[in-house]
Scaffold this motif. Sequence first.
Motif, PDB file in Angstrom:
ATOM      1  N   GLY A  52      16.656  11.556 -11.112  1.00 37.67           N
ATOM      2  CA  GLY A  52      17.116  11.260  -9.760  1.00 37.67           C
ATOM      3  C   GLY A  52      16.079  11.545  -8.685  1.00 37.67           C
ATOM      4  O   GLY A  52      16.412  11.583  -7.498  1.00 37.67           O
ATOM      5  N   SER A  53      14.822  11.708  -9.080  1.00 37.15           N
ATOM      6  CA  SER A  53      13.767  12.036  -8.126  1.00 37.15           C
ATOM      7  C   SER A  53      13.649  10.990  -7.026  1.00 37.15           C
ATOM      8  O   SER A  53      13.576   9.784  -7.296  1.00 37.15           O
ATOM      9  CB  SER A  53      12.423  12.157  -8.861  1.00 37.15           C
ATOM     10  N   ASN A  54      13.597  11.457  -5.778  1.00 37.26           N
ATOM     11  CA  ASN A  54      13.377  10.537  -4.659  1.00 37.26           C
ATOM     12  C   ASN A  54      12.007   9.876  -4.734  1.00 37.26           C
ATOM     13  O   ASN A  54      11.831   8.748  -4.247  1.00 37.26           O
ATOM     14  CB  ASN A  54      13.513  11.292  -3.334  1.00 37.26           C
ATOM     15  N   PHE A  55      11.038  10.571  -5.317  1.00 39.56           N
ATOM     16  CA  PHE A  55       9.705   9.991  -5.443  1.00 39.56           C
ATOM     17  C   PHE A  55       9.761   8.701  -6.268  1.00 39.56           C
ATOM     18  O   PHE A  55       9.089   7.720  -5.961  1.00 39.56           O
ATOM     19  CB  PHE A  55       8.746  10.980  -6.110  1.00 39.56           C
ATOM     20  N   ILE A  56      10.560   8.726  -7.338  1.00 38.91           N
ATOM     21  CA  ILE A  56      10.699   7.543  -8.191  1.00 38.91           C
ATOM     22  C   ILE A  56      11.505   6.458  -7.483  1.00 38.91           C
ATOM     23  O   ILE A  56      11.080   5.306  -7.384  1.00 38.91           O
ATOM     24  CB  ILE A  56      11.367   7.910  -9.532  1.00 38.91           C
ATOM     25  N   TRP A  92       6.660   9.580  -1.917  1.00 43.11           N
ATOM     26  CA  TRP A  92       6.206   8.400  -2.630  1.00 43.11           C
ATOM     27  C   TRP A  92       5.670   8.804  -3.998  1.00 43.11           C
ATOM     28  O   TRP A  92       5.285   9.945  -4.235  1.00 43.11           O
ATOM     29  CB  TRP A  92       5.122   7.656  -1.830  1.00 43.11           C
ATOM     30  N   MET A  93       5.605   7.848  -4.875  1.00 43.97           N
ATOM     31  CA  MET A  93       5.268   8.094  -6.270  1.00 43.97           C
ATOM     32  C   MET A  93       3.932   8.803  -6.468  1.00 43.97           C
ATOM     33  O   MET A  93       3.797   9.655  -7.345  1.00 43.97           O
ATOM     34  CB  MET A  93       5.281   6.763  -7.022  1.00 43.97           C
ATOM     35  N   ALA A  94       2.936   8.443  -5.682  1.00 35.93           N
ATOM     36  CA  ALA A  94       1.613   9.032  -5.879  1.00 35.93           C
ATOM     37  C   ALA A  94       1.616  10.538  -5.676  1.00 35.93           C
ATOM     38  O   ALA A  94       0.702  11.227  -6.139  1.00 35.93           O
ATOM     39  CB  ALA A  94       0.603   8.379  -4.948  1.00 35.93           C
ATOM     40  N   ALA A 111       0.836  -1.210   0.000  1.00 40.80           N
ATOM     41  CA  ALA A 111       0.000   0.000   0.000  1.00 40.80           C
ATOM     42  C   ALA A 111       0.866   1.252   0.000  1.00 40.80           C
ATOM     43  O   ALA A 111       0.636   2.195  -0.773  1.00 40.80           O
ATOM     44  CB  ALA A 111      -0.930  -0.009   1.215  1.00 40.80           C
ATOM     45  N   ASP A 112       1.886   1.284   0.847  1.00 41.07           N
ATOM     46  CA  ASP A 112       2.761   2.455   0.926  1.00 41.07           C
ATOM     47  C   ASP A 112       3.450   2.742  -0.408  1.00 41.07           C
ATOM     48  O   ASP A 112       3.657   3.904  -0.780  1.00 41.07           O
ATOM     49  CB  ASP A 112       3.831   2.242   1.996  1.00 41.07           C
ATOM     50  N   THR A 113       3.823   1.689  -1.131  1.00 39.08           N
ATOM     51  CA  THR A 113       4.583   1.852  -2.373  1.00 39.08           C
ATOM     52  C   THR A 113       3.883   2.771  -3.360  1.00 39.08           C
ATOM     53  O   THR A 113       4.527   3.597  -4.028  1.00 39.08           O
ATOM     54  CB  THR A 113       4.814   0.478  -3.030  1.00 39.08           C
ATOM     55  N   TYR A 114       2.568   2.640  -3.474  1.00 39.36           N
ATOM     56  CA  TYR A 114       1.825   3.409  -4.475  1.00 39.36           C
ATOM     57  C   TYR A 114       0.903   4.455  -3.841  1.00 39.36           C
ATOM     58  O   TYR A 114       0.000   4.965  -4.496  1.00 39.36           O
ATOM     59  CB  TYR A 114       1.012   2.444  -5.347  1.00 39.36           C
ATOM     60  N   TRP A 151      12.865   5.529 -15.309  1.00 45.23           N
ATOM     61  CA  TRP A 151      13.463   4.552 -14.417  1.00 45.23           C
ATOM     62  C   TRP A 151      14.372   5.304 -13.447  1.00 45.23           C
ATOM     63  O   TRP A 151      14.931   6.353 -13.802  1.00 45.23           O
ATOM     64  CB  TRP A 151      14.279   3.532 -15.203  1.00 45.23           C
ATOM     65  N   PRO A 152      14.562   4.829 -12.228  1.00 47.49           N
ATOM     66  CA  PRO A 152      15.423   5.541 -11.278  1.00 47.49           C
ATOM     67  C   PRO A 152      16.847   5.674 -11.809  1.00 47.49           C
ATOM     68  O   PRO A 152      17.407   4.728 -12.382  1.00 47.49           O
ATOM     69  CB  PRO A 152      15.392   4.663 -10.025  1.00 47.49           C
ATOM     70  N   ALA A 153      17.440   6.836 -11.603  1.00 49.09           N
ATOM     71  CA  ALA A 153      18.790   7.084 -12.106  1.00 49.09           C
ATOM     72  C   ALA A 153      19.793   6.103 -11.525  1.00 49.09           C
ATOM     73  O   ALA A 153      20.701   5.631 -12.231  1.00 49.09           O
ATOM     74  CB  ALA A 153      19.199   8.515 -11.784  1.00 49.09           C
ATOM     75  N   ASN A 154      19.634   5.768 -10.227  1.00 46.08           N
ATOM     76  CA  ASN A 154      20.611   4.849  -9.628  1.00 46.08           C
ATOM     77  C   ASN A 154      20.530   3.461 -10.241  1.00 46.08           C
ATOM     78  O   ASN A 154      21.524   2.742 -10.320  1.00 46.08           O
ATOM     79  CB  ASN A 154      20.466   4.790  -8.100  1.00 46.08           C
ATOM     80  N   GLU A 155      19.357   3.061 -10.734  1.00 40.84           N
ATOM     81  CA  GLU A 155      19.218   1.768 -11.406  1.00 40.84           C
ATOM     82  C   GLU A 155      19.894   1.807 -12.773  1.00 40.84           C
ATOM     83  O   GLU A 155      20.642   0.889 -13.147  1.00 40.84           O
ATOM     84  CB  GLU A 155      17.741   1.415 -11.553  1.00 40.84           C
TER      85      GLU A 155
END
Length: 566
Positions: free
Chosen positions: A87-91, A61-63, A52-55, A540-544
């Motif tokens: 590099g968004s933390n939300f992503i 968070w992304m939402a 639930a927290d993820t979305y 996609w997340p920059a760190n990935e």
Amino acid sequence: MKINKNIIIICICGVLLGVTGCDDYLDINTDPNNPTVAPLDQLTSKIQKDAADTYNSGDFWMANFLGVFTHQIVVREESDQYGLSTGSNFISNSWSKLYLTNTNMNSLIGTATEQGNMIYAGIGKIMHVDAFSKAVDIWGDIPYTEANQLGESIIAPKFDDQVQIYTTLFALLDEAIANLKDETAENSLTPGGDDLIYGGDVDKWIKAANTLKLKMYNNVRLYPELFDAAAVNALISEGNLISSLDEDFEFKYASALAPEDERHPLFAAEYGGGQITQYISPWFYEIMMGVNPTSYFTTIEDPRIPYYWFNQLTGGELAQNPIDYHDPNTDFVSIRFGSLSDGRDSGQRGSGTMVGMYICGGRYDDGMGSPDGDLGSSDGTGVAPFQYINYYERLFIEAELMQAGVVTGDASAKLREAVVAAFAKVDDIAENNGSSQSIPTLSGTTEVTAYIDDVITLFDAATADQKMEIIMTQKWIASFGKFTDQYNDIRRTGYPVLANPNGTNEYQIDAGQNSDGALGDPLLDSETTLGRDYPISIYWPANEINTNSNAPDQKQQSIYSIFWDN
């Protein structure tokens, strides 16, 4: 509800589990008091909350940005004007949470299967399908078959094809239903209070799985290689779907603060924070007020308004600072999407309109304004659900399928059912909110009956395209806070119509609050702008991308599309 924090995450090194990581596991002792695999009951509770927290909306968070992209929320930060950095933390936060949670999902499914506890296995698979179908809907290709495989020495998992992932998820959902129905399974352990969604009710889990399948088929209805009209018709004709409020597939946040904060994360962030960050979109506001000329609902004011947001001001009070958007007739205070005005960046902690009871367990707007100055944590409960799939959504999906000609049926009658169910959902959340306020019931009132009748009258007189727009706009209004689903709907159908800061006559309330503190500044079209195209997928997340040698080149959000997108 108590969430046990002592859940073992199998690997804790690296930025992402099985996606970027270290060469070896940390040493884990085998003390029976500290098992390497958490008990099934603990895993189940943890997975349901984390998924639930993820979305969800809340701190980073992304939402948070999807609410902006779907034009129900406005912020001052980068997601305004569809801005978002790689590099968004939300992503990255939601991506990391997804794969951390998947480690526990894999553990639950694998351990339960080995033990013959197939009800637990089925629940784990349903949670997995919901989480990863959302991930595909947002990102497209993602690590899947090689994800979370550090034990197999896979530290740079490939990105799997999005269509193939969806195909696999459909099959996994069938497996989950079979697991739940398996009468030959040992099931020496069965879920009860640890199942924070259905309390171990297998029949409800099967209905949730079928409804999730219907939702996924609706998502892909414009992609003939994967859409199955016969399967859709069978699901609807069999009727073993979510059919009432008490069968809604949702995670219920609670009011407890200890031993950990169990409140809705958006409530904790907005009511407990030092500044408002999630403003109600004036575009959304004017549609619900019945004054937006691009909407079919002009002159029809929505009775859900006081349940959706809370106006801190009352009686025509001035905002504490100059503000971009202020309707003195209702005391609504916000900022416009793409605003360039002087009032855009003024702090409004004590006067800005805040998210309300329905979306996060905030305060119901009784018209009395803030009871004790700035709204704070004591002015709401934080009790509201994260809605995975619910009854009204199922009805809106069927109305869409009927209007699209995919299934037979009366789209007008189904739309009426959906809107009735949506109002009942507001009442359900209010009834379970635990507020000390007296919150009136909506369903069956003269105002609600008249509103629904007006919507259906408009629908029955509309063209085919207009009918689809009415269905999707009503679904958008009803699903306030379900931003991932709304983002899918907008890309699949093109509805609802979104704000265009570069257009003319965008807003109808002509009463901004100027730099002298007085009301009356006109809302000029020249004070809003938009310099980016709509993002049809998310970075996609920059760190990935930077650390996974098998990752693709970073996408362009306005070009890279999800396979089912029209």
